[in-house]
Design a protein around this motif. Structure first.
Motif, PDB file in Angstrom:
ATOM      1  N   THR A 148       0.901  -1.095  -0.086  1.00  0.00           N
ATOM      2  CA  THR A 148      -0.211   0.031  -0.044  1.00  0.00           C
ATOM      3  C   THR A 148       0.777   1.314  -0.133  1.00  0.00           C
ATOM      4  OG1 THR A 148      -1.643  -1.283   1.176  1.00  0.00           O
ATOM      5  CG2 THR A 148      -1.894   1.180   1.266  1.00  0.00           C
ATOM      6  N   ILE A 149       0.483   2.125  -1.020  1.00  0.00           N
ATOM      7  CA  ILE A 149       1.236   3.466  -0.791  1.00  0.00           C
ATOM      8  C   ILE A 149       0.472   4.497   0.200  1.00  0.00           C
ATOM      9  CG2 ILE A 149       1.676   5.426  -2.116  1.00  0.00           C
ATOM     10  CD1 ILE A 149       3.068   2.970  -3.053  1.00  0.00           C
ATOM     11  N   VAL A 150       1.116   4.911   1.080  1.00  0.00           N
ATOM     12  CA  VAL A 150       0.538   5.700   2.263  1.00  0.00           C
ATOM     13  C   VAL A 150       0.795   6.963   2.241  1.00  0.00           C
ATOM     14  CG1 VAL A 150      -0.012   3.431   3.609  1.00  0.00           C
ATOM     15  CG2 VAL A 150       2.190   4.998   3.720  1.00  0.00           C
ATOM     16  N   ASN A 151       0.140   7.838   3.004  1.00  0.00           N
ATOM     17  CA  ASN A 151       0.128   9.184   3.386  1.00  0.00           C
ATOM     18  C   ASN A 151      -0.281   9.728   4.651  1.00  0.00           C
ATOM     19  OD1 ASN A 151       1.225  12.127   3.229  1.00  0.00           O
ATOM     20  ND2 ASN A 151       1.289  11.893   0.735  1.00  0.00           N
ATOM     21  N   THR A 152       0.213  10.593   5.321  1.00  0.00           N
ATOM     22  CA  THR A 152      -0.266  11.086   6.591  1.00  0.00           C
ATOM     23  C   THR A 152      -1.463  12.407   6.614  1.00  0.00           C
ATOM     24  OG1 THR A 152       1.639  12.549   6.951  1.00  0.00           O
ATOM     25  CG2 THR A 152       1.878  10.514   7.640  1.00  0.00           C
ATOM     26  N   VAL A 153      -2.411  12.036   7.370  1.00  0.00           N
ATOM     27  CA  VAL A 153      -3.352  13.096   7.430  1.00  0.00           C
ATOM     28  C   VAL A 153      -3.744  13.288   8.957  1.00  0.00           C
ATOM     29  CG1 VAL A 153      -4.492  12.394   5.102  1.00  0.00           C
ATOM     30  CG2 VAL A 153      -5.197  11.247   7.461  1.00  0.00           C
TER      31      VAL A 153
END
Length: 524
Positions: free
Chosen positions: A225-230
């Motif tokens: 999975t490609i992830v990013n922070t929120v």
């Protein structure tokens, strides 16, 4: 100008006169939300309200004098207050056509809308519900919208499905249009947001960036999975994807780890597609909302998507076709506490993302609710819903607007007989809903191999004048097809010449009619 009073014309009120003497006030019971706290300045006898005192919905300029219904300064007029509650300015029930429904929604009030339809608008991914959602999204973004779908052929409804949740503010926390080429999306930085990362080491090289899109690479066979922070809390995720192969794109609106996430799935099969909302909590995966397989969709690979969570309400759309659900406590807590979003696909699935946006949302305080009661039934004539009016549209649930979408199943019925059938239906409907505003819509053209092309066209041609005579709102559904160079043929399934393609995607016929409805409602 007369000395006894001034008649005040408020656009949102039909057939209800408000009268104010010089220096007087509008009684509170008569004041719409958009009128500032009762004060109305009538000037020096010229009959004009100064421009800077005109509310947005008040017709600008002259007021005409009245001697018959004046309210003197300081007079409370209790009878007027009683009258206002039975034919109230906020209820707007005397307004013709769609005005009552439109005015209530735009004034921030709850409203209810009924539907009588055949198979061309009995589902959420068809034009009537999608058109209402297009309009509420533009003009009532602070409102909740719930759809009650009919329980098969029974004269009852399923549990309501949330399809829009009211918000008062949006702040973009991630935006990436993938403009900068890269051999691996991991480590690249969006226009807004922090750099993309991988959930595991084997996420490397799952996606590259080329030609303004993030692309799943074909060389990888194990997808992470490609992830990013929120930030934690309510959020929305939207974008556009191109899916030329068969497989499932997973768009995780909330993620903690491999065993705890909430996602929108876009499932592309050979010749059909659908959207699903799927959760995985403590390793247990479940589909919690799904739409029908849209096998009636023309060949194409572009999908506009969105998923939004506000509290326990989860709503989504794929090419304008809505779906939604109420999350359980575990999934609600996941969104409230997670700090990641994720994107992943099935093995060797050809998919590209044109852009992705993630927004932090602020829930609207005490939002109004727009309730849509869809009593439509596939294969039915209008008489079918007429036989169940008391159950489908009971007086205990006041409706402010109502749309009639029928004709396809009326065979060779003449225009005269068809209009008489509508008259009969409306008479019975008004026994339950005496003040409801009516919308009459023409339907899509029928094409060969349908046996009723000419009869159906003649019935549709009779509707505009009929609607004008009766004070109904007319929606030009037929015209949204006929103005196209091909007469709308590409928007209708060639297999039967009757059913439009679903969703808002070009050239789906349901999208043509949905936009015609939204544009019509916007004229009020």
């Amino acid at each position: 100008m007369g000395t006894s009073g001034t008649r005040l014309a408020v656009e949102a009120v039909e057939g209800l006169d408000l009268v104010v003497a010089e220096g007087g006030k509008v009684p509170e019971a008569y004041i719409p939300d958009r009128l500032a706290d009762g004060q109305v300045v009538v000037g020096d006898g010229s009959g004009n309200v100064p421009e800077d005192r005109l509310p947005e919905r008040l017709s600008a300029g002259s007021l005409t004098a009245s001697t018959a219904q004046s309210i003197q300064p300081g007079e409370t007029d209790p009878q007027a207050a009683v009258d206002a509650r039975t034919a109230t300015a906020l209820d707007l029930s005397l307004a013709p056509g769609a005005r009552a429904f439109v005015s209530r929604v735009r004034m921030g009030l709850s409203a209810a809308f009924g539907i009588a339809s055949d198979s061309t608008a009995d589902k959420m991914y068809e034009w009537l519900v999608m058109g209402l959602l297009l309009w509420t999204g533009r003009y009532a973004p602070r409102a909740n919208v719930d759809v009650y779908e009919r329980n098969g052929s029974a004269a009852s409804y399923k549990s309501p499905v949330p399809v829009q949740t009211g918000v008062s503010a949006r702040a973009t926390v991630i935006y990436d249009d993938f403009a900068t080429p890269a051999s691996d999306v991991i480590g690249t930085t969006p226009t807004v947001g922090t750099p993309w990362a991988g959930s595991h080491a084997n996420a490397a090289n799952d996606f590259d960036v080329a030609n303004g899109r993030m692309r799943a690479t074909s060389s990888e066979t194990l997808r992470a999975t490609i992830v990013n922070t929120v930030p934690v809390g309510d959020r929305a995720m939207s974008g556009r994807t191109y899916q030329t192969g068969v497989g499932v794109l997973r768009l995780g609106i909330a993620r903690k780890d491999d065993n705890n996430w909430l996602a929108l799935f876009i499932d592309r099969a050979a010749g059909n597609w659908r959207g699903q909302i799927v959760q995985r909590i403590a390793g247990a995966q479940a589909t919690i909302a799904t739409m029908d397989q849209l096998t009636n969709f023309p060949a194409g690979d572009a999908f506009d998507f969105g998923i939004q969570v506000v509290g326990s309400r989860c709503t989504a759309q794929v090419n304008g076709a809505p779906l939604g659900c109420v999350l359980d406590a575990d999934a609600t807590d996941l969104v409230a506490t997670s700090t990641l979003i994720g994107i992943w696909v099935t093995t060797n699935f050809a998919v590209e993302l044109d852009y992705v946006r993630v927004e932090q949302l602020t829930a609207a305080t005490a939002p109004p609710t727009v309730s849509i009661y869809n009593g439509g039934l596939s294969g039915s004539q209008l008489s079918e819903q007429q036989g169940h009016i008391a159950e489908l549209y009971p007086s205990s649930t006041p409706l402010h607007g109502f749309a009639i979408n029928h004709g396809h199943n009326h065979g060779s019925t003449s225009p005269t007989a068809f209009l008489e059938a509508i008259d009969s239906f409306v008479a019975d409907l008004r026994a339950q809903q005496p003040s409801v505003g009516l919308i009459v819509a023409s339907q899509n053209p029928e094409l060969l191999p349908s046996a009723n092309v000419a009869d159906h066209r003649a019935r549709n041609a009779a509707l505009p004048a009929y609607a004008r005579r009766n004070g109904y709102t007319y929606v030009p559904g037929y015209e949204s097809y006929s103005i196209r160079l091909d007469g709308g043929a590409s928007a209708i399934q060639a297999s039967d010449g009757v059913h439009p393609y679903g969703s808002l995607a070009e050239p789906a016929g349901s999208g043509l009619q949905a936009n015609a409805l939204a544009d019509t409602l916007a004229t009020f």
